[in-house]
Scaffold this motif. Sequence first.
Motif, PDB file in Angstrom:
ATOM      1  N   ASP A 177      -1.163  -0.296  -3.947  1.00 26.12           N
ATOM      2  CA  ASP A 177      -0.745  -0.268  -2.543  1.00 26.12           C
ATOM      3  C   ASP A 177      -0.107  -1.621  -2.231  1.00 26.12           C
ATOM      4  OD1 ASP A 177      -0.377  -0.128   0.142  1.00 26.12           O
ATOM      5  OD2 ASP A 177      -2.431   0.451   0.650  1.00 26.12           O
ATOM      6  N   THR A 236       1.352  -2.610   0.409  1.00 27.70           N
ATOM      7  CA  THR A 236       1.027  -3.111   1.744  1.00 27.70           C
ATOM      8  C   THR A 236      -0.257  -3.934   1.718  1.00 27.70           C
ATOM      9  OG1 THR A 236       2.097  -1.152   2.691  1.00 27.70           O
ATOM     10  CG2 THR A 236       0.628  -2.413   4.125  1.00 27.70           C
ATOM     11  N   GLU A 262       3.477   0.880   8.813  1.00 24.65           N
ATOM     12  CA  GLU A 262       2.178   1.478   9.109  1.00 24.65           C
ATOM     13  C   GLU A 262       1.697   2.337   7.959  1.00 24.65           C
ATOM     14  OE1 GLU A 262       2.476   3.598  12.730  1.00 24.65           O
ATOM     15  OE2 GLU A 262       2.899   1.827  13.977  1.00 24.65           O
ATOM     16  N   GLU A 263       2.625   3.040   7.299  1.00 25.34           N
ATOM     17  CA  GLU A 263       2.249   3.867   6.166  1.00 25.34           C
ATOM     18  C   GLU A 263       2.221   3.014   4.899  1.00 25.34           C
ATOM     19  OE1 GLU A 263       1.299   6.978   6.198  1.00 25.34           O
ATOM     20  OE2 GLU A 263       1.566   7.141   8.367  1.00 25.34           O
ATOM     21  N   PRO A 264       1.214   3.188   4.046  1.00 26.33           N
ATOM     22  CA  PRO A 264       1.153   2.401   2.808  1.00 26.33           C
ATOM     23  C   PRO A 264       2.346   2.708   1.895  1.00 26.33           C
ATOM     24  CG  PRO A 264      -0.941   3.485   3.271  1.00 26.33           C
ATOM     25  CD  PRO A 264       0.047   4.078   4.206  1.00 26.33           C
TER      26      PRO A 264
END
Length: 507
Positions: A341, A343, A368-370
């Motif tokens: 991930d 992020t 906001e979304e990984p």
Amino acid sequence: MTLQTRLMAAVIGFVSLILIIVAVITSTLLGSAQEGQLSEQLRSLSGRTTNLVTQASIPAALHDTRLTAQSTMENVAPPPTGLLLAIAAPDSGASGVLVDGSGDVRDLSDDQLTAINDALSGRGSGSITFAGPGGGSYQLTVTQTSVTQFSDKITVVTGLPRDAIQSTMAQLFTVIALATLGGLILLALTTAITIRVSLRPLRAVAGTATRVANQPLDRGEVTITERVPASEADPRTETGMVGAALNTLLDHVNDSLASRQKNEERMRRFVADASHELRTPLASIRGYSELSLRDRELPETAQTALERIQAQSLRMTRLVEDLLLLARLDEGQELVHGTVDLTQLALEGLTDARPTAPEHHWNIDVPEEPVVMLGDAGRLHQVVANLLANARTHTPAGTSITLSVAKEGDEAVIRVRDDGPGIDPQVREELFARFARGDSSRARQTGGTGLGLAIAKAIVEGHHGTIAVESEPGDTTFTVRFPLTPASGAFDNHRIAPDGTPEGAVQ
């Protein structure tokens, strides 16, 4: 222009010039010959008409009858087609007749007689063109005859049409133009085919050179298999010599690349082996220095010396570890792929970097979304850490550093941007080279071993990604791009387990 175009232009241009010269010479000679024939024919006819005028003038003088061209033409049976006869006799004035194409005798008007007089202007010959229906171009000749009964001489103008010459010359020009055009078209086609066939070996050489140029020859094991076909590399022809020379050159380059690869592999093994062997004595030095420092009875100078030994051993250990990592990355090792991930990785990287430089302004921009990809989490974390450390080290206090993660199409993108003084263009091209130092490009005279960005590049390329930098004063951005779908088979046959880790991951 291409060589084929230049050759065709030169050949067609020279041939066209030659054809034009031949056409001009031919038409000039033919025209002169026809003009000579017409002059000879007119000279003979002029003698006949002069004799007729002389014979007709005697009775006219005896019987006091006016001598005219019409009365003279009555004695000519049948009159030649196209004959023009004009007579200027004493007491009779000027008169003239013209035999048209149907054999009818037509009187010349006063305007036409005046035009004949102006065209001759006292000369013995000339030409005139009558406009309007039944007109045409005529070649004229002037003769004079005298009769004892007349005090003045009789002027006789005889003319023949030049239409036959003009028609012949027009036909000649038409034939020459058509023949020249057809010949040039045939010449262009023949020349194009001949040149194209002759230059085929050069096109084969160009194609081979292009394919070789598109191969990545700067790194890794490279074998140049492209060669100019033997049929296009005949050394007995000029163009074939180029193909044969290129084949020889490619053989030498291939041998040189193979030798270079062997040397690189030998050097890589040496660095890996040397780094591996240095780890043990460095660990021993660090261990003994730490053990010795526990002795509280050591003199202050000895304690200071041991602390310096320990610090330098740690610095040398990091250098050896970096060299060993680069050697293993070059060999395709050290990467264990799993679900990453980016992020979360960026958040952790910025959290680790912030305490090292509290005087800098740290910012992060993540979606906001990984953004999830397959890769080695530890090594990707090292990429982010190295880029942040590079921005922190080479920028002054108060600089804003922004770490961002985004998904662009089928790529995951990591950017590290700072508003520092920028990178010197002279060192920008070598920025990712090993042991490259960017001290001269930044405001502060600091820096490490010069392997941080080289390691980052090696890790990124190990994930089939790219890393680039754009820099100007006040805006420097390092951009890392990873394919979300692996570009090669390096990640094939991986299945993601329910816990989020890849099954069957390979090293």
